[in-house]
Design a protein around this motif. Structure first.
Motif, PDB file in Angstrom:
ATOM      1  N   PRO A 186      55.510 -52.990  10.581  1.00  0.00           N
ATOM      2  CA  PRO A 186      56.667 -53.107  11.484  1.00  0.00           C
ATOM      3  C   PRO A 186      56.458 -52.412  12.824  1.00  0.00           C
ATOM      4  CG  PRO A 186      57.403 -52.594   9.253  1.00  0.00           C
ATOM      5  CD  PRO A 186      55.920 -52.439   9.266  1.00  0.00           C
ATOM      6  N   ALA A 187      55.597 -51.365  12.842  1.00  0.00           N
ATOM      7  CA  ALA A 187      55.341 -50.676  14.107  1.00  0.00           C
ATOM      8  C   ALA A 187      54.611 -51.596  15.085  1.00  0.00           C
ATOM      9  CB  ALA A 187      54.531 -49.408  13.874  1.00  0.00           C
ATOM     10  N   ILE A 188      53.657 -52.384  14.581  1.00  0.00           N
ATOM     11  CA  ILE A 188      52.947 -53.328  15.449  1.00  0.00           C
ATOM     12  C   ILE A 188      53.920 -54.369  16.002  1.00  0.00           C
ATOM     13  CG2 ILE A 188      51.151 -55.100  15.512  1.00  0.00           C
ATOM     14  CD1 ILE A 188      49.605 -53.528  13.449  1.00  0.00           C
ATOM     15  N   ILE A 189      54.854 -54.795  15.170  1.00  0.00           N
ATOM     16  CA  ILE A 189      55.860 -55.757  15.615  1.00  0.00           C
ATOM     17  C   ILE A 189      56.711 -55.164  16.729  1.00  0.00           C
ATOM     18  CG2 ILE A 189      57.949 -56.990  14.890  1.00  0.00           C
ATOM     19  CD1 ILE A 189      56.624 -57.325  12.138  1.00  0.00           C
ATOM     20  N   ILE A 190      57.109 -53.893  16.584  1.00  0.00           N
ATOM     21  CA  ILE A 190      57.922 -53.224  17.602  1.00  0.00           C
ATOM     22  C   ILE A 190      57.138 -53.042  18.895  1.00  0.00           C
ATOM     23  CG2 ILE A 190      59.015 -51.027  18.212  1.00  0.00           C
ATOM     24  CD1 ILE A 190      59.794 -50.767  15.224  1.00  0.00           C
ATOM     25  N   TRP A 191      55.902 -52.529  18.788  1.00  0.00           N
ATOM     26  CA  TRP A 191      55.118 -52.242  19.989  1.00  0.00           C
ATOM     27  C   TRP A 191      54.845 -53.497  20.812  1.00  0.00           C
ATOM     28  CZ3 TRP A 191      51.229 -49.256  16.464  1.00  0.00           C
ATOM     29  CH2 TRP A 191      51.750 -47.987  16.158  1.00  0.00           C
TER      30      TRP A 191
END
Length: 314
Positions: free
Chosen positions: A288-293
């Motif tokens: 999910p962090a990659i999606i946010i970034w």
């Protein structure tokens, strides 16, 4: 309110007793009132509007910025998108000013003024606020009366004014009904500084929080209109904790420059066979962090040659 009319009295008592029955809700009304009425009251006074209109905000949203309805209404004053935009509110994927107590109250004041001018009374203005001005005007014309208490309206609107009056009575005399809150029980008014940010590109809120010497959550709580994790390109006026404005612009400029230089991140070029899950595992970061970034849509696939920003895990 014509309380000598038995039918009117019955309608009022129903709303009043139902409101009193929900004691936890009443306690939260009272606690939140000190925080938000300190903003709403002077705005109504400056506009020359009745102070009692502040109780509509409780009836509409219980003074919750993220309150929403199945009909698409949102925020303190429960604007639907079309009406909110008509009164100057920004409502898009990056910002929803219906959640901003200042901007939403400005829009509500303008709407109240128009409704009062159109219908000639604050009673009908409140009814129109609930059901829409065109719907109310049609009922007035068909039933040939502009007396709210004599109109047959949708049930929610028939009860609306009585709910507002019940809220006013409880909030102005809480001790009469067993709500004995001490001054320290009320939620404190918002304490903040205003800052203006000129974003040349999308600016992560985490950088804004760092520049303000606070946390991501604090910035989001002070500015509930901000959606997602970034400020869009353009000029923004936001709230930061009290005292944080001193030196804020210089600190933010430094952080944005560092972020743009890639000092705290790296660019990964997607290769054949890569998936978001495999990339997340490779860099030891949550998917999910990659999606946010990268502001990705999880439903859309990635392709070889795509460039992803990665903040490697520690």
């Amino acid at each position: 309110m014509p309380m000598d009319n038995p039918e009117v009295r019955e309608r009022f008592e129903r709303e009043f007793l139902l409101s009193l029955w929900n004691q936890p809700q009443v306690i939260l009304w009272l606690k939140r009132s000190k925080r938000y009425f300190s903003i709403i009251e002077p705005m109504l006074k400056s506009a020359g509007l009745p102070d009692d209109l502040k109780y509509l905000a409780i009836a509409e949203s219980s003074l919750k910025p993220h309150a929403g309805s199945s009909r698409g209404a949102m925020g303190f004053w429960q604007f639907i998108p079309s009406t909110g935009r008509r009164y100057g509110l920004t409502i898009d994927s990056s910002k929803d000013e219906r959640r901003n107590i200042f901007r939403a109250t400005e829009a509500a004041i303008a709407y109240f003024k128009d409704l009062r001018e159109k219908f000639g009374s604050w009673t009908l203005a409140a009814a129109a606020y609930n059901m829409g001005e065109n719907g109310l005007m049609a009922e007035v014309l068909e039933q040939q009366t502009d007396n709210y208490y004599l109109l047959y309206l949708p049930l929610e609107t028939q009860n609306y004014l009585f709910r507002i009056i019940a809220i006013k009575l409880i909030c102005t005399r809480p001790e009469n009904f067993g709500f004995n809150l001490m001054p320290g029980d009320y939620y404190a008014p918002l304490a903040f500084d205003r800052v203006r940010i000129d974003c040349t590109g999308e600016t992560p809120i985490r950088l804004v929080a760092q520049a303000a010497g606070t946390r991501f959550k604090v910035i989001k709580d002070l500015n509930p209109e901000i959606r997602g994790y970034t400020l869009a390109q353009g000029t923004h006026e936001i709230l930061v904790p009290k005292g944080a404005s001193a030196g804020f612009q210089d600190r933010l400029a430094t952080l944005v420059k560092q972020s743009a230089s890639g000092q705290d991140s790296r660019i990964y070029i997607v290769k054949k066979g890569d998936t978001l899950s495999s990339i997340a595992a490779r860099f030891s970061v949550p998917l999910p962090a990659i999606i946010i970034w990268n502001r990705l849509d999880p439903k859309c696939p990635i392709h070889p040659g795509d460039r992803l920003t990665i903040h490697p895990g520690k």
